[in-house]
Write a protein that holds these residues in place. Structure first.
Motif, PDB file in Angstrom:
ATOM      1  N   VAL A 164       0.864  -1.179   0.000  1.00 14.99           N
ATOM      2  CA  VAL A 164       0.000   0.000   0.000  1.00 14.99           C
ATOM      3  C   VAL A 164       0.898   1.227   0.000  1.00 14.99           C
ATOM      4  N   GLY A 165       0.664   2.085  -0.974  1.00 15.16           N
ATOM      5  CA  GLY A 165       1.556   3.236  -1.184  1.00 15.16           C
ATOM      6  C   GLY A 165       1.148   4.457  -0.393  1.00 15.16           C
ATOM      7  N   GLY A 166       1.202   4.340   0.915  1.00  9.81           N
ATOM      8  CA  GLY A 166       0.879   5.460   1.793  1.00  9.81           C
ATOM      9  C   GLY A 166      -0.587   5.467   2.165  1.00  9.81           C
ATOM     10  N   GLY A 167      -0.860   5.775   3.429  1.00  9.63           N
ATOM     11  CA  GLY A 167      -2.243   5.811   3.882  1.00  9.63           C
ATOM     12  C   GLY A 167      -2.565   7.115   4.593  1.00  9.63           C
ATOM     13  N   PHE A 168      -1.763   7.443   5.602  1.00  8.58           N
ATOM     14  CA  PHE A 168      -1.904   8.690   6.365  1.00  8.58           C
ATOM     15  C   PHE A 168      -3.279   8.816   7.007  1.00  8.58           C
ATOM     16  N   GLY A 169      -3.934   7.684   7.241  1.00  6.23           N
ATOM     17  CA  GLY A 169      -5.255   7.695   7.871  1.00  6.23           C
ATOM     18  C   GLY A 169      -6.368   7.493   6.864  1.00  6.23           C
ATOM     19  N   THR A 170      -6.207   8.045   5.683  1.00  7.24           N
ATOM     20  CA  THR A 170      -7.331   8.029   4.745  1.00  7.24           C
ATOM     21  C   THR A 170      -7.625   6.632   4.212  1.00  7.24           C
ATOM     22  N   LYS A 171      -6.738   5.673   4.452  1.00  4.00           N
ATOM     23  CA  LYS A 171      -7.007   4.294   4.038  1.00  4.00           C
ATOM     24  C   LYS A 171      -7.382   3.394   5.222  1.00  4.00           C
ATOM     25  N   ILE A 172      -7.735   4.023   6.357  1.00  2.37           N
ATOM     26  CA  ILE A 172      -8.269   3.240   7.475  1.00  2.37           C
ATOM     27  C   ILE A 172      -9.704   2.821   7.170  1.00  2.37           C
ATOM     28  N   PHE A 173     -10.442   3.705   6.542  1.00  3.23           N
ATOM     29  CA  PHE A 173     -11.899   3.649   6.550  1.00  3.23           C
ATOM     30  C   PHE A 173     -12.436   2.660   5.528  1.00  3.23           C
ATOM     31  N   HIS A 174     -13.658   2.181   5.830  1.00  4.50           N
ATOM     32  CA  HIS A 174     -14.331   1.325   4.861  1.00  4.50           C
ATOM     33  C   HIS A 174     -15.087   2.216   3.886  1.00  4.50           C
ATOM     34  N   TYR A 175     -14.786   2.032   2.620  1.00  4.68           N
ATOM     35  CA  TYR A 175     -15.356   2.882   1.581  1.00  4.68           C
ATOM     36  C   TYR A 175     -16.370   2.119   0.733  1.00  4.68           C
ATOM     37  N   ALA A 176     -17.268   2.918   0.138  1.00  6.09           N
ATOM     38  CA  ALA A 176     -18.333   2.358  -0.700  1.00  6.09           C
ATOM     39  C   ALA A 176     -17.771   1.536  -1.851  1.00  6.09           C
ATOM     40  N   GLU A 177     -16.659   1.973  -2.416  1.00  8.09           N
ATOM     41  CA  GLU A 177     -16.133   1.293  -3.612  1.00  8.09           C
ATOM     42  C   GLU A 177     -15.689  -0.129  -3.276  1.00  8.09           C
ATOM     43  N   GLU A 178     -15.213  -0.333  -2.037  1.00  5.11           N
ATOM     44  CA  GLU A 178     -14.805  -1.680  -1.616  1.00  5.11           C
ATOM     45  C   GLU A 178     -16.017  -2.604  -1.543  1.00  5.11           C
ATOM     46  N   ALA A 179     -17.071  -2.082  -0.912  1.00  4.79           N
ATOM     47  CA  ALA A 179     -18.290  -2.893  -0.807  1.00  4.79           C
ATOM     48  C   ALA A 179     -18.861  -3.154  -2.187  1.00  4.79           C
TER      49      ALA A 179
END
Lengths: 262, 787
Positions: free
Chosen positions: B253-268
C-alpha cells in the motif's frame, strides 16, 4: 481520453496537410493538451504531432538574434540558448519540472497562450517575431487575450525569432501549487528602449506595462518605478492571490527584474 | 558505538528493494482472469434530489455488463460508523445512513450515483457519460455555522438538524472553569481555523472484488491500512458475509496517512458486484476522483481561551470547536474531534481546569475523518498558538512560559481523563535549544535583516496519545471495536521464523524493524525473521495500523508471542540437555544450562520440535508456533519540542523555512533511521498544512482546488534539511518494549511552530499581526501585513 487518429509527419508540408482534416489538432509537447484529453475535456478526431519535423527543431544564434524552432523543448532552449540569450534560457530552465521541460515546446506554449505561462512574457518582452508556415507575426500583434492568439486554424508556429537585448531578466513569482507564474515579469533593455512584459497577472493574458517602460526609458533604475502603480481592476483574483496582491507583485517583480539587470 | 543489529540498530529497509525497483505488488498490479472494470458516476452538485436515473442508453453501449444504482443496494446495509459519541446531554449522536450508492439524494460533489461495470475501464467510462440524470439541485450547506442556523437546508432529511452532536468535556468541570476565568489575572483569546486537508497518498485507492462460485468465497483486494477491520465492517454490516467466507487482502500500500483506514463504498461495491456478475470487478481511482472521494482531514473552527494567574501559571482552559463531519459519518469520524482531541487539551502543561466543547456538523462536503495525527494536531495547534499569544501579551519569553507550566511529575492525571505515564518535557526542550542552536537565533536574525528579510523563531511543544488503545476504555467512550493487536510467531523446523501480524505496513518499515525486535529477543540474525501482514487469510485477527500503534501494540503482541515461543523452546532444550527447565538460559541464539558448559543451538531445538524423536511428548506438543493478543493498559504519550525558523520576504509575503529542529521522546527506539524518516515525513506534512495545503469549497459546495494545479502539496524544495533527535528517552512504563510511537509526531508538532515563527517574524518588523490562518500562503501573509 476518447479515441483519436494520430499522425507524426516528418515535414512541415505534411503537417499542414494533415491539419487540414476535419477536427484535427496540432500536438506540440502535449503538456496542456494531453491532460485536457485525459480529463475528456476535448475530443479531437486527429492529433498531428509536430515533434518529428526536423526543420522545427533547435536553437540557432546569428548576429543579434536567436531563433528557436517551434518544436524545440524547454530543456533544449535552457541548454542551447544559455550563451546567446541567458535570460531566455533561464526562463526556459525554470518552466514546470524536468518532465515538463523535456516534453513541452516553445511553439506549443505560445500557441496555447496560457495567461500564466512563462514564454509569452519572453516573446512579448523581447519583441520577438512569431514565424508560422504562412507568415511572420510581431509579438505585439500576436497575443490577443487569455488563450487567444493571432494564429489561424491549422497555422503552425515554425520558429520564434528573438532579438537579443543588451540586458534582460525574467522574475517569476510562482503559484504555490502549479508553479506557473502567479506573476512573471520579463524586462529587456534594447538600444531603442526598454520592454516590460507581464504574465500571470491579467485577465487579458500577457501584457506590456507601458508606464514602467516609459519610466525606465527615462531613468533605468529601480527608483524610477517607485511612484508607479498598476490598476488592479483587470488583474486575476483567485484563491492564490487577490487582484490587489497581483498588482502589487507586478511592481515588485518588475523592480527585481531591473535590479537584476543593473 | 551504535549497534549493528537488533534493537537500536539502523539496518536499511528490506522492503525498499522492491519499492525502489518497481517490483512491489500494489492492488492495481492485481489483475484476475475475466476481470471487469467499474466506473462510478459521481455527483457534480453538492446537494440534490435524485428524480430519475435513465440507464437504458448507457446499458446498450459496447462492453457494458451491468449498471448499478442505489436501488440495487436497498436490501444491503449502509456503510457503518465505528464510533458512537454521546453528547453533553447523554444522548447518542445523530447517525445518518450512508448507502453504498446514493439513494434519494446526493449530498456532496463526488457522491457516487451509479456504477457501470464493463469489459474495459474506457467502456465503463463511456457508458457512464451516457447515463441521463434528473437531479434537482438543492441549496447546499458548506459553512458549519450557517449549517446550524435555524432553517438551514438539511443534509439528511431524516435528522432533526445538521448537528451530529454537541459534546462537552468534561461537562462536570464547566462551572469550575467559568469560575477560574472570572478570577484570572489574564485571559488570552484566539480564534483560528484548522484547515481541511486532502491526504493525497501517492497511491490512489483501488479495489478488486472476486467471487468463487464453487466455494462461495468472496475476496477483496484493497488499499487498506487494516484489512481485518474492513472484513469485519463490510462483512458484518454491509454485505452480510461471515468472516470465513470473506477474505480481505491489502498488499503493498503506497501510503495511507489515515485516509485508508476507513471502509469505503467502492470496496463494498466491488465485492458485491463480483458476486452479482460472477466476475472479478476492479476499480482504480483517478487522482481527480481521490480528491472528491477519499475522506478529508482536520477542518475545525475553534475559539480557545487560556486563563493565567498573576504569576503566569495556567489556571484554566476552555475551547469551542466546530468540527466538520462532511456529508456522511466516515468510519471513525466522530472520535476525532472528541476522544482524540479533547483528551489532549492539557498538552504538556499543568492546567488544572479544562472544558472542551465540540459541535460536529454535517455539511455538503466530502466526509472528514482521521488524517495523520487525527484530533491531536488540532489540539496541539490551538493550545500552542494560544500559549504563544499569551506570552506576547504578557511580554514573557514563550519558552520560559512553557517551562514554568510543564508537568514535571509522573504519572500525571490530566483534568481531561488521561494519565500520562512518563515524560520529561524539560529534557526535550533542553535538547531542542541545543540542536536548534536557539542561542544563535539573534545573530541569524540580524543576518537576515541585513538582506532585507524578516526572520522569526517559533517554538512549541506537543504531546500525543498513541498506541490506541485499551479496549475496555474505548468501549466506554463509544468505540464499536476492540483495539488490541495480534501476532502469530511460527518457528520453522530449521530455525527461521515467520511472524504473522495484524499490523499493516504501508510505508512504516515493519518488515525491517519488527524482525529487529525478535532477533534481539532470541539472539539470532534478523534475516531469519520474515514478517507477513495484510491478508486476513494468513494473519490472526488484528486491528491494523493507525494512531502510531504498530510497534506499541502490534510489537507488544509479537513480543508476547515470542516469549511463549522461548518458554516452550526452553522446555525442549531442558529435555535435550537433561537439565532442569529453570536452569536454561537463552543467549546469542543458544540455550545453555546455567553454571555448566552444556549448550544446544536455537536451530537444534527448533528441529527437535518438528522432528520429535527425542522429545517430551507426554508433557508438551510438538511444533513451535504461538499466538498472542495484546491489549494495552493505557495509551502511550510521546512528546517533544519543535523549533522552526522562517524568513518572510516583506515585499511578497513569501515564507521560507530556513531551519527546523525536532526533539522527540518516543521512548525506546528500535530503528533510529526509520524513526527519523517517520519524523521527516510527518514534518513535511505538517509544514504542508501550515504553508501550502487546504481544501477550498465555494458556497455551492464545489471543491475549487481538486487537482495539483491548485492544491499545493509540499515538494522537496519547500522543506528544509531537518535536525531531528530522539535521544531523550523516558520509556513507556506499561508495554514490554517501552516504546511510544513516532508516526504522527511530526505532523502534530510542526504546524504551530511554523505559524508561531511567521508571527514572530512579522512582529519583529513592528507589524501588529497576532494570527494568520493556515495555509500561510504568500498572499495571506502579505494581506496580513497590509491588512
Amino acid at each position: 481520453m476518447y479515441n483519436f487518429e494520430f499522425e507524426r509527419p516528418a515535414s512541415l508540408a505534411d503537417a499542414v496537410a494533415a491539419l487540414g482534416a476535419e477536427e484535427a489538432q496540432a500536438l506540440g509537447g502535449g503538456q496542456t493538451l494531453i491532460p485536457t484529453l485525459k480529463q475528456r475535456l476535448a475530443s479531437p478526431a486527429k492529433l498531428v504531432s509536430l515533434t518529428g519535423i526536423a526543420e522545427m527543431q533547435g536553437v540557432s544564434a546569428a548576429g543579434s538574434s536567436v531563433t528557436i524552432g517551434g518544436a524545440t523543448t524547454h530543456a533544449t532552449v535552457a541548454a542551447e540558448a544559455a550563451g546567446a540569450y541567458p535570460a531566455l534560457a533561464a526562463l526556459a530552465g525554470n518552466i514546470g519540472d524536468p518532465a515538463v521541460r523535456n516534453r513541452g515546446t516553445i511553439g506549443g506554449s505560445l500557441a496555447n497562450n496560457d495567461p500564466s505561462a512563462c514564454y509569452p512574457a519572453a516573446a512579448l518582452g523581447s519583441g520577438a517575431t512569431i514565424v508560422t508556415n504562412a507568415r511572420e507575426i510581431a509579438a505585439d500583434d500576436y497575443f490577443q487575450g487569455m488563450f487567444t492568439t493571432a494564429l489561424d486554424e491549422g497555422e503552425i508556429i515554425t520558429e520564434v525569432r528573438f532579438p537579443v537585448p543588451e540586458a534582460a531578466s525574467y522574475q517569476k513569482f510562482e503559484q504555490p501549487a502549479s508553479r506557473f507564474a502567479l506573476v512573471g515579469v520579463f524586462a529587456a533593455k534594447y538600444a531603442d528602449g526598454v520592454r516590460v512584459a507581464v504574465t500571470g497577472a491579467s485577465e487579458e493574458g500577457v501584457f506590456r506595462w507601458s508606464e514602467a517602460e516609459a519610466a525606465l526609458n527615462h531613468d533605468f533604475r529601480t527608483d524610477a518605478l517607485m511612484d508607479l502603480d498598476i490598476n488592479p481592476a483587470n488583474m486575476i483574483g483567485d484563491m492564490h492571490g487577490s487582484k490587489a496582491y497581483r498588482a502589487h507583485l507586478v511592481k515588485v517583480m518588475t523592480k527585481r527584474a531591473v535590479a537584476a539587470m543593473l | 558505538m551504535p549497534k549493528d543489529h537488533g534493537i537500536g540498530a539502523s539496518p536499511k529497509r528490506r522492503e525498499d528493494v522492491r519499492f525502489l525497483s518497481g517490483t512491489g505488488n500494489y492492488t492495481d498490479d492485481i489483475n484476475l482472469r475475466g476481470q471487469a472494470y467499474v466506473h462510478f458516476l459521481r455527483s457534480d452538485v453538492a446537494h440534490g434530489r435524485i428524480n430519475g436515473i435513465d440507464t437504458a442508453a448507457a446499458a446498450a453501449m459496447p462492453g457494458v455488463l451491468r449498471i448499478f444504482t442505489g436501488a440495487d443496494f436497498e436490501g444491503v446495509g449502509g456503510l457503518p460508523c465505528g464510533w458512537q459519541v454521546t453528547d453533553k446531554h447523554g444522548q447518542p449522536m445523530q447517525e445518518p445512513g450512508h448507502p453504498v450508492l446514493a439513494q434519494g439524494k446526493v449530498r456532496h460533489v463526488g457522491d457516487p450515483i451509479a456504477a457501470v461495470v464493463a469489459e474495459t475501464a474506457a467502456q465503463a467510462r463511456d457508458a457512464a457519460e451516457a447515463i441521463e440524470l434528473d437531479i434537482e439541485e438543492l441549496p447546499a450547506v458548506v459553512d458549519m455555522k450557517a449549517a446550524l442556523q435555524e432553517g438551514a437546508p438539511k443534509v439528511h432529511d431524516d435528522l432533526t438538524s445538521n448537528l451530529c452532536y454537541d459534546w462537552g468535556f468534561v461537562e462536570e468541570n464547566k462551572g469550575a472553569v467559568e469560575e477560574a476565568f472570572q478570577k484570572a489575572a489574564h485571559v488570552t483569546t484566539l480564534e483560528l481555523i484548522n484547515n481541511r486537508l486532502v491526504a493525497n497518498p501517492m497511491e490512489p485507492r483501488v479495489a478488486v472484488g472476486d467471487f468463487n462460485r464453487a466455494s462461495g468465497d468472496s475476496t477483496l483486494y484493497t488499499t487498506s491500512q487494516n484489512p481485518h477491520v474492513i472484513r469485519l465492517l463490510m462483512g458484518a454490516f454491509v454485505l452480510g458475509i461471515p468472516e470465513h467466507k470473506l477474505r480481505v487482502v491489502a498488499p503493498d500500500v503506497g501510503g495511507g496517512f489515515g485516509t485508508k483506514i476507513f471502509h469505503y463504498a467502492e470496496e463494498a461495491f466491488c465485492t458485491f458486484a463480483a458476486k452479482a456478475l460472477n466476475r472479478p470487478v476492479k476499480w482504480t481511482a483517478s487522482r481527480s476522483e481521490a480528491f472528491i472521494s477519499d475522506a478529508h482531514g482536520r477542518d475545525h473552527v475553534t475559539k480557545i481561551q487560556l486563563a493565567l494567574d498573576a504569576d503566569n501559571n495556567f489556571t484554566a482552559l476552555r475551547t469551542d470547536t466546530y468540527a466538520n463531519m462532511g456529508a456522511y459519518l466516515s468510519t471513525f469520524a466522530p472520535s476525532v474531534p472528541t476522544w482524540l482531541h479533547g483528551t489532549l487539551m492539557a498538552g504538556n502543561y499543568r492546567t488544572p481546569l479544562i472544558y472542551v466543547n465540540v459541535k460536529a456538523v454535517f455539511t455538503n462536503t466530502v466526509p472528514v475523518d482521521a488524517y495523520r495525527g487525527a484530533g491531536r494536531p488540532e489540539a496541539t495547534y490551538q493550545l500552542e498558538r494560544v500559549i504563544d499569544k499569551a506570552a506576547r501579551e504578557l511580554g514573557v519569553d514563550p519558552i520560559a512560559l512553557r517551562r514554568q507550566n510543564f508537568i514535571t511529575e509522573f504519572p500525571y492525571a490530566t483534568p481531561v481523563a488521561v494519565e500520562y505515564d512518563t515524560g520529561d518535557y524539560n529534557a526535550t526542550m533542553d535538547k531542542l535549544e541545543e540542536i536548534g542552536d536557539l542561542a544563535g537565533f539573534a545573530a541569524r536574525r540580524r543576518e537576515s535583516e541585513a538582506r532585507g528579510m524578516l526572520r522569526g523563531l517559533g517554538v512549541n511543544c506537543y504531546i500525543e496519545a498513541c498506541g490506541i488503545a485499551p479496549s475496555n476504555l474505548v468501549g466506554q467512550l463509544g468505540a464499536r471495536a476492540g483495539l488490541y493487536e495480534s501476532a502469530t510467531v511460527r518457528v520453522n523446523a530449521t530455525g527461521g521464523l515467520v511472524v504473522m501480524t495484524g499490523s499493516h505496513s504501508h510505508g512504516q518499515g515493519h518488515e525491517t524493524s519488527f524482525p529487529q525486535v525478535i532477533a534481539e529477543m532470541i539472539g539470532i540474525d534478523e534475516s531469519m525473521v520474515e514478517i507477513v501482514h495484510g491478508d486476513t487469510a494468513n494473519t490472526p485477527m488484528g486491528m491494523g495500523t493507525y494512531g502510531s500503534r504498530s510497534l506499541a501494540v502490534g510489537g507488544s503482541a509479537m513480543v508476547r508471542a515470542t516469549e511463549k515461543i522461548i518458554a516452550k523452546a526452553k522446555k525442549i532444550a531442558a529435555h535435550l540437555m537433561e537439565a532442569a527447565e529453570a536452569d536454561i538460559e537463552l543467549k546469542d541464539g543458544a540455550f545453555s544450562v546455567a553454571g555448566t558448559d552444556k549448550s544446544v543451538a536455537w536451530g537444534d531445538v527448533c528441529l527437535a520440535a518438528y522432528v520429535p524423536h527425542n522429545y517430551p511428548l507426554e508433557e508438551i506438543e510438538p511444533g513451535l508456533e504461538e499466538t498472542a493478543f495484546y491489549d494495552p493498559s493505557n495509551f502511550t504519550y510521546p512528546a517533544g519540542a519543535y523549533a522552526c525558523e522562517v524568513e518572510v520576504d516583506p515585499e511578497t509575503g513569501k515564507v521560507t523555512i530556513e531551519r527546523f529542529a525536532a526533539a522527540d521522546d518516543f521512548g525506546n527506539v528500535v530503528n533510529p533511521m526509520i524513526v527519523s524518516g517517520q519524523v521527516h515525513g510527518g514534518l513535511a506534512q505538517g509544514i504542508g498544512q501550515a504553508l501550502l495545503e487546504g481544501a477550498v469549497y465555494d458556497e455551492n459546495g464545489q471543491l475549487l482546488n481538486a487537482s495539483y494545479m491548485d492544491y499545493a502539496m509540499p515538494r522537496a524544495s519547500d522543506v528544509p534539511f531537518y535536525t531531528v533527535d530522539h535521544s531523550c528517552v523516558t520509556p513507556c512504563t506499561h508495554n514490554p518494549l517501552g516504546v511510544k510511537g513516532c508516526g504522527e509526531a511530526g505532523a502534530i508538532g510542526s504546524p504551530p511552530a511554523v505559524v508561531n515563527a511567521v508571527v514572530d517574524a512579522l512582529q519583529s518588523a513592528g507589524r501588529d499581526v497576532t494570527h494568520i490562518d493556515m495555509p500561510l500562503s504568500p498572499s495571506r501573509v502579505w494581506q496580513a501585513m497590509h491588512g
